[in-house]
Design an enzyme around this catalytic site. Sequence first.
Site, PDB file in Angstrom:
ATOM      1  N   GLN A 186       1.666  -2.003   5.725  1.00  0.00           N
ATOM      2  CA  GLN A 186       1.923  -0.614   6.141  1.00  0.00           C
ATOM      3  C   GLN A 186       2.283  -0.493   7.634  1.00  0.00           C
ATOM      4  OE1 GLN A 186      -1.017   2.833   5.455  1.00  0.00           O
ATOM      5  NE2 GLN A 186       0.251   2.685   3.630  1.00  0.00           N
ATOM      6  N   PHE A 187       1.603  -1.246   8.472  1.00  0.00           N
ATOM      7  CA  PHE A 187       1.951  -1.352   9.895  1.00  0.00           C
ATOM      8  C   PHE A 187       1.737  -2.815  10.278  1.00  0.00           C
ATOM      9  CE2 PHE A 187       1.110   3.158   9.681  1.00  0.00           C
ATOM     10  CZ  PHE A 187       1.916   3.735  10.664  1.00  0.00           C
ATOM     11  N   ALA A 188       2.582  -3.328  11.177  1.00  0.00           N
ATOM     12  CA  ALA A 188       2.422  -4.725  11.616  1.00  0.00           C
ATOM     13  C   ALA A 188       1.006  -4.964  12.140  1.00  0.00           C
ATOM     14  CB  ALA A 188       3.438  -5.056  12.697  1.00  0.00           C
ATOM     15  N   ASP A 189       0.406  -3.925  12.711  1.00  0.00           N
ATOM     16  CA  ASP A 189      -0.949  -4.031  13.265  1.00  0.00           C
ATOM     17  C   ASP A 189      -1.988  -4.387  12.190  1.00  0.00           C
ATOM     18  OD1 ASP A 189      -0.471  -1.783  15.865  1.00  0.00           O
ATOM     19  OD2 ASP A 189       0.859  -1.845  14.154  1.00  0.00           O
ATOM     20  N   TYR A 190      -1.630  -4.270  10.920  1.00  0.00           N
ATOM     21  CA  TYR A 190      -2.584  -4.513   9.835  1.00  0.00           C
ATOM     22  C   TYR A 190      -2.331  -5.821   9.105  1.00  0.00           C
ATOM     23  CZ  TYR A 190      -3.387   0.395  10.763  1.00  0.00           C
ATOM     24  OH  TYR A 190      -3.645   1.578  11.378  1.00  0.00           O
ATOM     25  N   GLU A 249       0.839  -1.203   0.000  1.00  0.00           N
ATOM     26  CA  GLU A 249       0.000   0.000   0.000  1.00  0.00           C
ATOM     27  C   GLU A 249       0.877   1.258   0.000  1.00  0.00           C
ATOM     28  OE1 GLU A 249      -2.432  -0.797   3.464  1.00  0.00           O
ATOM     29  OE2 GLU A 249      -2.989  -2.717   2.599  1.00  0.00           O
ATOM     30  N   PRO A 299      -5.414  -9.488   8.421  1.00  0.00           N
ATOM     31  CA  PRO A 299      -6.191 -10.039   7.295  1.00  0.00           C
ATOM     32  C   PRO A 299      -5.347 -10.970   6.414  1.00  0.00           C
ATOM     33  CG  PRO A 299      -6.562  -7.672   7.497  1.00  0.00           C
ATOM     34  CD  PRO A 299      -5.426  -8.021   8.422  1.00  0.00           C
ATOM     35  N   SER A 332      -5.464  -4.422   0.813  1.00  0.00           N
ATOM     36  CA  SER A 332      -5.896  -5.781   1.107  1.00  0.00           C
ATOM     37  C   SER A 332      -4.661  -6.570   1.506  1.00  0.00           C
ATOM     38  CB  SER A 332      -6.555  -6.404  -0.132  1.00  0.00           C
ATOM     39  OG  SER A 332      -6.757  -7.783   0.079  1.00  0.00           O
ATOM     40  N   GLU A 333      -4.495  -6.769   2.794  1.00  0.00           N
ATOM     41  CA  GLU A 333      -3.298  -7.458   3.268  1.00  0.00           C
ATOM     42  C   GLU A 333      -3.335  -8.928   2.881  1.00  0.00           C
ATOM     43  OE1 GLU A 333      -5.128  -5.309   4.947  1.00  0.00           O
ATOM     44  OE2 GLU A 333      -3.692  -3.642   5.101  1.00  0.00           O
ATOM     45  N   HIS A 388      -1.127   1.277  15.771  1.00  0.00           N
ATOM     46  CA  HIS A 388       0.135   1.621  15.107  1.00  0.00           C
ATOM     47  C   HIS A 388       1.305   1.332  16.044  1.00  0.00           C
ATOM     48  CE1 HIS A 388      -2.962   4.306  13.355  1.00  0.00           C
ATOM     49  NE2 HIS A 388      -2.354   4.063  12.218  1.00  0.00           N
TER      50      HIS A 388
HETATM   51  C1  TPP Z   1      -6.117  -3.080   7.642  1.00  0.00           C
HETATM   52  C2  TPP Z   1      -5.479  -1.756   7.419  1.00  0.00           C
HETATM   53  N1  TPP Z   1      -4.584  -1.619   6.408  1.00  0.00           N
HETATM   54  C3  TPP Z   1      -3.960  -0.436   6.201  1.00  0.00           C
HETATM   55  C4  TPP Z   1      -4.220   0.641   6.999  1.00  0.00           C
HETATM   56  C5  TPP Z   1      -3.496   1.973   6.778  1.00  0.00           C
HETATM   57  N2  TPP Z   1      -4.389   2.994   6.240  1.00  0.00           N
HETATM   58  C6  TPP Z   1      -5.058   3.840   7.046  1.00  0.00           C
HETATM   59  S1  TPP Z   1      -6.093   4.830   6.217  1.00  0.00           S
HETATM   60  C7  TPP Z   1      -5.651   4.169   4.722  1.00  0.00           C
HETATM   61  C8  TPP Z   1      -6.283   4.651   3.463  1.00  0.00           C
HETATM   62  C9  TPP Z   1      -7.759   4.414   3.458  1.00  0.00           C
HETATM   63  O1  TPP Z   1      -8.336   5.010   2.329  1.00  0.00           O
HETATM   64  P1  TPP Z   1      -9.885   5.010   2.069  1.00  0.00           P
HETATM   65  O2  TPP Z   1     -10.456   3.685   2.439  1.00  0.00           O
HETATM   66  O3  TPP Z   1     -10.112   5.486   0.712  1.00  0.00           O
HETATM   67  O4  TPP Z   1     -10.456   6.046   3.148  1.00  0.00           O
HETATM   68  P2  TPP Z   1     -10.161   7.613   3.252  1.00  0.00           P
HETATM   69  O5  TPP Z   1      -8.948   7.761   4.110  1.00  0.00           O
HETATM   70  O6  TPP Z   1      -9.977   8.158   1.906  1.00  0.00           O
HETATM   71  O7  TPP Z   1     -11.336   8.192   3.949  1.00  0.00           O
HETATM   72  C10 TPP Z   1      -4.677   3.171   4.906  1.00  0.00           C
HETATM   73  C11 TPP Z   1      -4.046   2.392   3.836  1.00  0.00           C
HETATM   74  C12 TPP Z   1      -5.158   0.456   8.042  1.00  0.00           C
HETATM   75  N3  TPP Z   1      -5.490   1.459   8.869  1.00  0.00           N
HETATM   76  N4  TPP Z   1      -5.761  -0.734   8.226  1.00  0.00           N
END
Ligand code: TPP
Lengths: 338, 414
Positions: free
Chosen positions: A82-86, A29, A89, A59-60, A129
């Site tokens: 992006q973070f180990a916390d994610y 991501e 999935p 999509s992890e 995070h």
């Molecule tokens: C499972 C997971 N993967 C990655 C992230 C990191 N992350 C936080 S917000 C974001 C983007 C989300 O974009 P969108 O769904 O379009 O929502 P928007 O921020 O535009 O409102 C990402 C990749 C996360 N929080 N959770």
Amino acid sequence: MARMTMIESIRSAMDVAMEKDPNVVVFGEDVGYFGGVFRCTQGLQKKFGSQRCFDAPISESGIIGAAVGMAVYGLRPCVEIQFADYVYPGYDQLASEASRIRYRSAGEFTVPMTVRMPTGGGIFGGQTHSQSPETLFAHVSGLKTVIPSNPYDAKGLLIASIEDDDPVMFLEPKRLYNGPFDGHHDRPVTPWKNHELGEVPEGYFTVPLGKAATRREGSDVTVLAYGTMVHVALAAAEETGVDAEIIDLRTILPLDLEAIEASVRKTGRCVIVVEATKTCGFSAELMAVVMEGCFHHLEAPVIRVTGWDTPYPHAHEWEYFPGPKRVGAALKKVMEHT
Amino acid sequence: MSKKKSEPGSLSLYVPEPECRPGDHPDFSEMLIPKAGEARKPPVDVDPMDIHDLAYSVIRVLNKKGEAVGPWAGELDDDALLEGLRHMMTLRAFDARMQMAQRQGKTSFYMQALGEEAVACAFRMAMKPGDMNFPTYRQQGLMIAGGYSIETMMNQIYSNELDPMKGRQLPVMYASQEFGYFTISGNLATQFIQAVGWAMGSAIKGDTKIAAGWIGEGSTAENDFHSALVFASTYKPPVILNVVNNQWAISTFQGIARGNAATFASRGLGFGIPSLRVDGNDYLAVYAVAKWACERARLNLGPTLIEFVTYRAGAHSTSDDPTGYRPKDESSTWPLGDPIERLKAHLILKGEWSEERHTQAKAQIESEILQAQKAAEKHGTLHNGPHAPAGSMFDDVYKEPPIHLIRQRQEAGL
Ligand SMILES: Cc1ncc(C[n+]2csc(CCOP(=O)(O)OP(=O)(O)O)c2C)c(N)n1
Ligand SMILES: [Mg+2]
């Protein structure tokens, strides 16, 4: 040699690996055009093109599942979560798939993939995070798990991970990206450029998986640590005056049993310092390893210093984080026992 | 960028790219924008097979002149519109203050809803007490339009001694049963299937309550989005599945989640879920569509999927700088305009509002926000405290603390 932060050395590792082997591809991501939210992949798409470094959908399970498929095809994907916390999935693809494909096919198919992810706390990131989920990987037979503590190791270990023929989980302590944070959150952190382990060869080199490093030699007590906790333990040893031998495990699977046993047999005492939660954490495994291998050499009960068994809090970060004060108290306590 | 026609043996990977990047001239000319009033309005018990077109169109009510036109117009009276304007202005002023508070070091993090205020604010007005939202971090408009205390939101942002979440969560991760706001998760998409489950619960119990799930367009790539569609289509619970397409997911343009084909709304069609696409910057259109979907849910007609077409005018969060990945002026060239400006123009055209009243209202709202901020800061900010007692960190892991947590708390001296 060049001076690098841990971000720069990780980037350099991928750059060198991609240059050396056209089968190395990088995705995740925000890693393509932008170069990752921590900038670890900055410039790679520009240099190697979007066929070899690209953005992934959020999509992890997709990222890890696709990496498994590419690895089976014959590539060496190095993907970023992006973070180990994610990572959760994607856990099914790790625990049920990547880890077992060599075994269940008796070597017909293999998964030479690396999954990078920032880990650990110290940045006021709250519960999503800040987590340290390494135990969830180390507990799965078939995965390797690496956690560097400095720029030099990060580069050498990452190249070794990418070249490894088994799936490797590569956890990057995000609080160490810019300097050797020792838990003193109220003091400025020395930048890596002023630290000897911030000196990193620009070209190819590896640090072997499964080999610990002694960061400080000592005779009183062995400290087993990895990642950020190595620097916390170093600070605690300086501040208490306890002559601790600090072992940086670097990879927790494979684990350098010989280095652990040799040190604990020498000092007769052991403190285990792990940022993750306590119950069933990797600290428990280390405790068991010491008991199994060194029981007759121990002069005091082994002590664990870990994160508390709660979700990682936001406002109370420093009451939660196992800092030098708690580690120092453990060092003193283990020395009191005669 | 289209995939090159290839001879056998020369495969290549298709990687979607946005139309423009920093330094380019923003260009939305490829974007399909039907005229306001053009989209038809089917009855709520329509066969989903008969409205496939609405998943590819954009339902719009306010035209360029600011008039409300077409079959989706006429749902709100003037008082309701004035209230809606006030909600959006409050949200924008609140966001600006909290963004600044983060910059001043009073908290760790903040996320604005700049440019997409109409989506949550208007949607909330179609819901009833007892209904439940499963929001993302960008639906604070549901709280504000629902009448939740601004000061309490600030207490949460500051993790101060009055923070209802006791300092445990990152800023903007609010939670309130009473106001129908499920606790925000940092893990994307998890809430989407939970909304479906909540609505299934309501259906199992023969209740009258409905649920709304929320998700960003980028996060529709997660498995939980697809699980939600499957469960919603199988059991037809009273749930509205809201996709907020603000064009960006941090640095990633919407084509990465969507593949530059189809629409997010059309994802619902394969599941037989009625799916609508709406102008997310048009307060009247958002409300009308929300009302239509809520009515379907309450009549036990099952789920509706809605794609709100909008634009994230601000940075993703205070940790982000969008100049690194999109043209600086992209947000000002966004063809669907600004939701506050558009509603304001409509009300002025109707003779219900004026520039003067707008300026006055803005000043008054800003001063109310400032008062709330001062009151909240009396109870602490993130780095200066006071916070909930540190020992409370060990509470609520379980209903009753098990012995190991009691011991750890003693060890911590808390
Ligand atoms: C499972 C997971 N993967 C990655 C992230 C990191 N992350 C936080 S917000 C974001 C983007 C989300 O974009 P969108 O769904 O379009 O929502 P928007 O921020 O535009 O409102 C990402 C990749 C996360 N929080 N959770
Ligand atoms: Mg988005």
